[in-house]
Design a protein around this motif. Structure first.
Motif, PDB file in Angstrom:
ATOM      1  N   PHE A 108       1.354  -3.177  -8.805  1.00 41.72           N
ATOM      2  CA  PHE A 108      -0.072  -2.943  -8.998  1.00 41.72           C
ATOM      3  C   PHE A 108      -0.551  -1.982  -7.910  1.00 41.72           C
ATOM      4  N   THR A 110      -4.018   0.229  -6.465  1.00 40.18           N
ATOM      5  CA  THR A 110      -5.476   0.150  -6.518  1.00 40.18           C
ATOM      6  C   THR A 110      -6.100   1.443  -6.025  1.00 40.18           C
ATOM      7  N   ALA A 113     -10.527  -0.024  -3.954  1.00 41.11           N
ATOM      8  CA  ALA A 113     -10.534  -1.474  -3.727  1.00 41.11           C
ATOM      9  C   ALA A 113     -10.633  -1.789  -2.239  1.00 41.11           C
ATOM     10  N   TRP A 118      -6.398  -8.847  -3.483  1.00 48.00           N
ATOM     11  CA  TRP A 118      -5.464  -9.670  -4.245  1.00 48.00           C
ATOM     12  C   TRP A 118      -5.527 -11.156  -3.877  1.00 48.00           C
ATOM     13  N   ASP A 193      -7.462  -0.291  -0.494  1.00 43.54           N
ATOM     14  CA  ASP A 193      -6.585   0.156  -1.585  1.00 43.54           C
ATOM     15  C   ASP A 193      -5.196  -0.474  -1.481  1.00 43.54           C
ATOM     16  N   ALA A 195      -1.685  -2.226  -2.331  1.00 44.50           N
ATOM     17  CA  ALA A 195      -0.756  -2.375  -3.444  1.00 44.50           C
ATOM     18  C   ALA A 195      -0.290  -3.826  -3.516  1.00 44.50           C
ATOM     19  N   ALA A 214      -5.041 -10.360 -13.109  1.00 39.96           N
ATOM     20  CA  ALA A 214      -5.469  -9.197 -12.326  1.00 39.96           C
ATOM     21  C   ALA A 214      -6.625  -8.460 -12.984  1.00 39.96           C
ATOM     22  N   LEU A 219     -11.452  -5.968 -10.507  1.00 41.69           N
ATOM     23  CA  LEU A 219     -10.828  -4.650 -10.505  1.00 41.69           C
ATOM     24  C   LEU A 219     -10.735  -4.176 -11.955  1.00 41.69           C
ATOM     25  N   PRO A 221      -9.063  -2.652 -14.980  1.00 43.12           N
ATOM     26  CA  PRO A 221      -7.692  -2.305 -15.346  1.00 43.12           C
ATOM     27  C   PRO A 221      -7.667  -0.990 -16.108  1.00 43.12           C
ATOM     28  N   LYS A 233     -10.529  -0.078  -9.016  1.00 41.99           N
ATOM     29  CA  LYS A 233      -9.637  -0.040 -10.177  1.00 41.99           C
ATOM     30  C   LYS A 233      -8.229  -0.469  -9.799  1.00 41.99           C
ATOM     31  N   THR A 234      -7.480  -0.884 -10.834  1.00 49.50           N
ATOM     32  CA  THR A 234      -6.061  -1.154 -10.651  1.00 49.50           C
ATOM     33  C   THR A 234      -5.286  -0.641 -11.846  1.00 49.50           C
ATOM     34  N   CYS A 236      -1.125  -0.904 -13.394  1.00 45.58           N
ATOM     35  CA  CYS A 236       0.084  -1.709 -13.230  1.00 45.58           C
ATOM     36  C   CYS A 236       1.279  -0.978 -13.826  1.00 45.58           C
TER      37      CYS A 236
END
Length: 274
Positions: A108, A110, A113, A118, A193, A195, A214, A219, A221, A233-234, A236
């Motif tokens: 993941f 970001t 963020a 997380w 940000d 990960a 998630a 966040l 997706p 945002k994220t 994956c």
């Protein structure tokens, strides 16, 4: 022992750090490819908003940090030439895979963020049976997990679930999560940000559950191409790792199933609409 490491670095982007320059990403990709069969076995390089993100496989203990410094120093020169030079802040996250020749790994990334993005996701994935059904149905998961937090604090669930939540409520940060038999399930980057690297499969959360948790975190997706930091945002990336070689990635949020989640996030704040 095999391992996967993710480096993300702010080398500048355009306009005003929104998107990493393609020449910088290309320079990093070529440099890491030239190291295949040496310090690293395989690599994948992309962008996450204004950051350049590098996924590499290697033997645990290999001098990947030194290699990363060399590659990113060269990339910084390219960034200067394009006129988008950034701060060069590097974040590193490593997930050991043991001696296993095969593993399923989600990466993941970001953009926009905050630090600790997380923490609540960790709690829901590995401590909430109403969210993660494997905590009820999978014998290995039902034994619980160890949450390794900042300051050396460790909370073992399910017995210390309330203490873990109190720690997070007080501003504590989760650094990694281990199954009670010692298997490292997930590890998160620290700082802005961050990960996230996590394993999926038997004895661990499945792919759909991990994606769903998630995506419900606040966040937004999105696919890789939509990672501009206009709100938190994220994206994956799903990999199969076979004998240290990366199979993939699959851009797992590039899926209309997450469209309703996207439209229920305020672009200015990243908060979900009631």
């Amino acid at each position: 022992m095999n391992a996967v490491t993710v480096f993300t670095v702010d080398l500048g982007g355009y306009p005003a750090g929104m998107r990493a320059h393609p020449l910088v990403v290309e320079r990093a990709a070529k440099a890491f490819r030239g190291e295949h069969g040496g310090v690293i076995a395989d690599s994948f390089v992309t962008r996450a908003g204004g950051r350049t993100a590098c996924v590499v496989t290697h033997q645990e203990g290999a001098e990947v940090a030194a290699l990363c410094d060399d590659v990113l120093s060269a990339c910084a020169e390219t960034a200067k030439e394009t006129g988008v030079f950034g701060e060069g802040e590097v974040q590193t996250v490593t997930l050991p895979l043991g001696e296993e020749s095969a593993a399923e790994v989600l990466v993941f990334l970001t953009s926009g963020a905050e630090a600790g993005a997380w923490d609540q996701i960790f709690a829901r994935l590995y401590a909430d049976p109403f969210t993660s059904s494997g905590l009820v149905g999978d014998p290995l998961m039902r034994r619980g997990f160890e949450f390794v937090c900042d300051g050396g604090a460790v909370f073992c669930t399910p017995d210390e679930t309330y203490a873990l939540l109190a720690h997070l409520d007080a501003g504590g940060r989760v650094q990694e999560v281990r199954r009670r038999d010692g298997v490292l399930a997930a590890v998160a980057g620290q700082g802005a940000d961050p990960a996230l690297l996590l394993r999926v499969g038997s004895g661990l959360p499945d792919v759909v559950t991990a994606l769903g948790v998630a995506s419900a975190s606040g966040l937004m997706p999105v696919s890789l191409c939509d990672m501009n930091p206009t709100c938190p945002k994220t994206a994956c990336l799903g990999f199969s790792v076979r004998n240290q070689m990366l199979v993939g990635p699959a851009d797992l949020y590039d899926d209309p199933a997450y469209e309703r989640v996207r439209i229920h996030v305020r672009p200015t704040t990243g908060r979900r609409v009631a």
